[in-house]
Scaffold this motif. Structure first.
Motif, PDB file in Angstrom:
ATOM      1  N   LEU A 211       0.841  -1.192   0.000  1.00 47.00           N
ATOM      2  CA  LEU A 211       0.000   0.000   0.000  1.00 47.00           C
ATOM      3  C   LEU A 211       0.879   1.246   0.000  1.00 47.00           C
ATOM      4  O   LEU A 211       1.939   1.276   0.643  1.00 47.00           O
ATOM      5  CB  LEU A 211      -0.894   0.024   1.245  1.00 47.00           C
ATOM      6  N   PRO A 212       0.456   2.285  -0.716  1.00 43.18           N
ATOM      7  CA  PRO A 212       1.232   3.537  -0.706  1.00 43.18           C
ATOM      8  C   PRO A 212       1.369   4.074   0.719  1.00 43.18           C
ATOM      9  O   PRO A 212       0.416   4.008   1.509  1.00 43.18           O
ATOM     10  CB  PRO A 212       0.387   4.471  -1.574  1.00 43.18           C
ATOM     11  N   ALA A 213       2.529   4.582   1.037  1.00 43.54           N
ATOM     12  CA  ALA A 213       2.767   5.142   2.366  1.00 43.54           C
ATOM     13  C   ALA A 213       2.070   6.485   2.504  1.00 43.54           C
ATOM     14  O   ALA A 213       1.927   7.238   1.534  1.00 43.54           O
ATOM     15  CB  ALA A 213       4.264   5.298   2.612  1.00 43.54           C
ATOM     16  N   GLY A 214       1.647   6.784   3.726  1.00 42.99           N
ATOM     17  CA  GLY A 214       1.055   8.078   4.009  1.00 42.99           C
ATOM     18  C   GLY A 214       2.099   9.045   4.531  1.00 42.99           C
ATOM     19  O   GLY A 214       3.296   8.732   4.551  1.00 42.99           O
ATOM     20  N   PRO A 215       1.674  10.210   4.999  1.00 43.68           N
ATOM     21  CA  PRO A 215       2.613  11.203   5.530  1.00 43.68           C
ATOM     22  C   PRO A 215       3.470  10.689   6.679  1.00 43.68           C
ATOM     23  O   PRO A 215       4.598  11.138   6.876  1.00 43.68           O
ATOM     24  CB  PRO A 215       1.684  12.330   5.993  1.00 43.68           C
ATOM     25  N   LYS A 216       2.942   9.727   7.443  1.00 38.53           N
ATOM     26  CA  LYS A 216       3.704   9.202   8.589  1.00 38.53           C
ATOM     27  C   LYS A 216       4.348   7.850   8.307  1.00 38.53           C
ATOM     28  O   LYS A 216       4.897   7.222   9.212  1.00 38.53           O
ATOM     29  CB  LYS A 216       2.790   9.102   9.812  1.00 38.53           C
ATOM     30  N   GLY A 217       4.271   7.379   7.054  1.00 38.08           N
ATOM     31  CA  GLY A 217       4.947   6.131   6.719  1.00 38.08           C
ATOM     32  C   GLY A 217       4.009   5.048   6.232  1.00 38.08           C
ATOM     33  O   GLY A 217       2.842   5.289   5.924  1.00 38.08           O
ATOM     34  N   GLN A 218       4.552   3.826   6.178  1.00 34.38           N
ATOM     35  CA  GLN A 218       3.765   2.700   5.694  1.00 34.38           C
ATOM     36  C   GLN A 218       2.759   2.246   6.755  1.00 34.38           C
ATOM     37  O   GLN A 218       3.002   2.374   7.954  1.00 34.38           O
ATOM     38  CB  GLN A 218       4.676   1.525   5.330  1.00 34.38           C
ATOM     39  N   GLY A 219       1.659   1.711   6.285  1.00 28.50           N
ATOM     40  CA  GLY A 219       0.636   1.213   7.190  1.00 28.50           C
ATOM     41  C   GLY A 219      -0.317   0.302   6.461  1.00 28.50           C
ATOM     42  O   GLY A 219      -0.626   0.521   5.285  1.00 28.50           O
ATOM     43  N   THR A 220      -0.771  -0.728   7.136  1.00 34.38           N
ATOM     44  CA  THR A 220      -1.781  -1.622   6.581  1.00 34.38           C
ATOM     45  C   THR A 220      -2.598  -2.164   7.743  1.00 34.38           C
ATOM     46  O   THR A 220      -2.343  -1.850   8.911  1.00 34.38           O
ATOM     47  CB  THR A 220      -1.152  -2.759   5.758  1.00 34.38           C
ATOM     48  N   LEU A 221      -3.589  -2.970   7.445  1.00 29.78           N
ATOM     49  CA  LEU A 221      -4.405  -3.604   8.465  1.00 29.78           C
ATOM     50  C   LEU A 221      -4.172  -5.112   8.419  1.00 29.78           C
ATOM     51  O   LEU A 221      -3.946  -5.666   7.346  1.00 29.78           O
ATOM     52  CB  LEU A 221      -5.893  -3.307   8.241  1.00 29.78           C
ATOM     53  N   SER A 222      -4.243  -5.749   9.568  1.00 32.12           N
ATOM     54  CA  SER A 222      -4.108  -7.205   9.610  1.00 32.12           C
ATOM     55  C   SER A 222      -5.400  -7.829  10.112  1.00 32.12           C
ATOM     56  O   SER A 222      -6.154  -7.219  10.884  1.00 32.12           O
ATOM     57  CB  SER A 222      -2.943  -7.634  10.507  1.00 32.12           C
TER      58      SER A 222
ATOM     59  N   GLY B 295       3.841  -6.759   5.111  1.00 30.63           N
ATOM     60  CA  GLY B 295       2.973  -5.836   5.832  1.00 30.63           C
ATOM     61  C   GLY B 295       2.864  -6.129   7.316  1.00 30.63           C
ATOM     62  O   GLY B 295       2.444  -5.258   8.091  1.00 30.63           O
ATOM     63  N   ALA B 296       3.231  -7.332   7.733  1.00 32.89           N
ATOM     64  CA  ALA B 296       3.159  -7.669   9.160  1.00 32.89           C
ATOM     65  C   ALA B 296       4.009  -6.726  10.001  1.00 32.89           C
ATOM     66  O   ALA B 296       3.708  -6.482  11.174  1.00 32.89           O
ATOM     67  CB  ALA B 296       3.614  -9.104   9.375  1.00 32.89           C
ATOM     68  N   ALA B 297       5.057  -6.184   9.399  1.00 31.17           N
ATOM     69  CA  ALA B 297       5.971  -5.311  10.144  1.00 31.17           C
ATOM     70  C   ALA B 297       5.345  -3.955  10.479  1.00 31.17           C
ATOM     71  O   ALA B 297       5.797  -3.278  11.404  1.00 31.17           O
ATOM     72  CB  ALA B 297       7.257  -5.095   9.343  1.00 31.17           C
ATOM     73  N   TYR B 298       4.304  -3.562   9.742  1.00 30.81           N
ATOM     74  CA  TYR B 298       3.696  -2.248  10.004  1.00 30.81           C
ATOM     75  C   TYR B 298       2.166  -2.317  10.001  1.00 30.81           C
ATOM     76  O   TYR B 298       1.479  -1.345   9.688  1.00 30.81           O
ATOM     77  CB  TYR B 298       4.188  -1.217   8.978  1.00 30.81           C
ATOM     78  N   ALA B 299       1.639  -3.479  10.394  1.00 33.54           N
ATOM     79  CA  ALA B 299       0.186  -3.685  10.368  1.00 33.54           C
ATOM     80  C   ALA B 299      -0.469  -3.309  11.695  1.00 33.54           C
ATOM     81  O   ALA B 299       0.115  -3.456  12.761  1.00 33.54           O
ATOM     82  CB  ALA B 299      -0.121  -5.140  10.043  1.00 33.54           C
ATOM     83  N   GLN B 300      -1.694  -2.854  11.579  1.00 34.78           N
ATOM     84  CA  GLN B 300      -2.545  -2.569  12.733  1.00 34.78           C
ATOM     85  C   GLN B 300      -3.672  -3.599  12.762  1.00 34.78           C
ATOM     86  O   GLN B 300      -4.357  -3.808  11.763  1.00 34.78           O
ATOM     87  CB  GLN B 300      -3.148  -1.163  12.612  1.00 34.78           C
ATOM     88  N   GLY B 301      -3.859  -4.249  13.913  1.00 34.62           N
ATOM     89  CA  GLY B 301      -4.939  -5.210  14.044  1.00 34.62           C
ATOM     90  C   GLY B 301      -6.263  -4.534  14.321  1.00 34.62           C
ATOM     91  O   GLY B 301      -6.332  -3.307  14.491  1.00 34.62           O
TER      92      GLY B 301
END
Length: 416
Positions: free
Chosen positions: A292-303, A366-372
């Motif tokens: 996923l494209p990174a936002g202003p604060k960096g990479q992020g995804t959902l798990s 994405g596991a490294a920067y995922a939010q559950g």
């Protein structure tokens, strides 16, 4: 309906969770863990799973039979018709299965009333589970259960339509700005750029990419009404308002993967389950998967994940833990991955998994920067209301959506 969406829980299932909570208030449920008489020797484990189909049912039954044969126990695996409903009723009724799947979206409901045995750190090398997954199944500082497997979101690009819009690999977006630029070029060619799911399970990724989220890390405080979340929703609102992104219903589709498969959008944001869906329903679609494209604060995804829950009322806790130990070994997880298409929750087998499934690398990275999911009890109606607000985001006020969530969540989290 989209696979792996939290909103799939049936109304009856949520009623069962409510029943569990009310039963716990007056029954001493919270104290049950230490009171259940334990049985040593051979166990007859009852295992309840929420199966995705015959392949998963067979894989778990085969693994359970292998464990039972080698350990001298018996293990009966039953696929639930409606896991949330059946499990909620069994827990509330005091006759739960010994081991069962627990969806991350329902975990806090069960943990908060003492229905689950907090055994997580008794599993060998529990630190090998991805930290984001450990966090998802931690309540009041305790790792309650071992993560079974997981999925994350990534960006899918229809390569034929991408080229048709005059775009190349150099245009693959890695930031919000690049996503907007690519979407504008696609729209100029008369195509819809992005099919985006209309719930927190997709839109929430943009919050994470801007450093925000809905609740605090301990799940006890609402944190939606912040500048970071507001900017994220304003970005999504702009994409929707200008037609660069559209919700599935605007594309006559039940979920984003269907819209993508039908060629109604050049890009979509979905999890690794889309691979099987496209193979089954749209086998001729050529596409690539990127982060996923990174936002202003960096990479992020959902798990999205489940764990192996053990009932606090089970009389076979020691044997149940040994069963889960076997189910979550690296070797067994790779076997499940091959049979079912899930990603292992242990970091130690990551390289083996990606070597066998190179196309899934963006998902597992994405596991490294995922939010559950939201890790708090009594939040079902609050989250449903949030989704209603997000579904009207194109013409709505993001600030109001976030304020409403915090107000509703505070009432839910502060209640008894």
């Amino acid at each position: 309906m989209a696979p792996r969406t939290i909103t799939r829980a049936a109304v009856a299932g949520l009623a069962a969770v409510a029943l569990l909570g009310s039963a716990a208030c007056g029954s001493g449920f919270d104290d049950s863990s230490g009171d259940t008489a334990q049985s040593s020797g051979p166990a007859s484990l009852q295992i309840l799973i929420g199966s995705s189909g015959e392949a998963e049912t067979k894989a778990v039954q085969d693994a359970a039979a292998k464990w039972a044969s080698s350990s001298g126990n018996t293990a009966t695996v039953t696929p639930a018709q409606d896991l949330t409903q059946q499990l909620g009723q069994a827990l509330a009724g005091g006759t739960p299965p010994d081991v069962f799947y627990v969806d991350a979206a329902q975990f806090a409901n069960y943990a908060s009333v003492g229905a689950l045995e907090p055994y997580g750190d008794k599993i060998s090398n529990s630190g090998d589970f991805y930290e984001s997954l450990r966090t998802t199944f931690t309540y009041d500082g305790k790792l309650y259960c071992a993560p079974k497997d997981f999925s994350t979101l990534a960006l899918q690009i229809n390569t034929d339509l991408w080229s048709k819009a005059g775009l190349t690999d150099a245009d693959v977006p890695t930031t919000w700005e690049q996503l907007t630029a690519a979407a504008q070029k696609i729209k100029a060619k008369g195509q819809v750029a992005l099919a985006l799911g209309d719930t927190r399970d997709r839109v929430g990724a943009f919050m994470v990419q801007n450093g925000g989220w809905l609740v605090s890390k301990d799940g006890k405080q609402p944190t939606a009404d912040t500048p970071e979340n507001l900017a994220a929703l304003q970005y999504v609102k702009t994409m929707l308002g200008t037609g660069l992104a559209k919700y599935p219903k605007q594309l006559d589709a039940g979920w984003s993967g269907e819209a993508f498969g039908k060629g109604k959008a050049v890009m979509t944001i979905e999890g690794n389950w889309i691979k099987g869906a496209l193979q089954n329903d749209f086998p001729n679609v050529k596409y690539k998967v990127v982060a996923l494209p990174a936002g202003p604060k960096g990479q992020g995804t959902l798990s999205f994940t489940q764990c192996w829950g053990i009932a606090a009322k089970s009389k076979y806790k020691d044997q149940a833990i040994k069963f889960v130990e076997a189910m979550t070994s690296g070797e067994q997880q790779l076997t499940f991955a091959k049979a079912v298409g899930v990603m292992p929750s242990r970091q130690s087998v990551r390289d083996q998994y990606t070597a066998a499934n190179p196309e899934d690398k963006p998902f597992i990275d994405g596991a490294a920067y995922a939010q559950g999911p939201v890790n708090a009890p009594k939040m079902d109606s609050v989250l449903k209301d949030l989704d209603t607000g997000l579904q009207a985001l194109a013409n709505g006020d993001p600030k109001t959506v976030l304020q409403n969530f915090d107000k509703n969540a505070k009432a839910a989290l502060g209640g008894s």
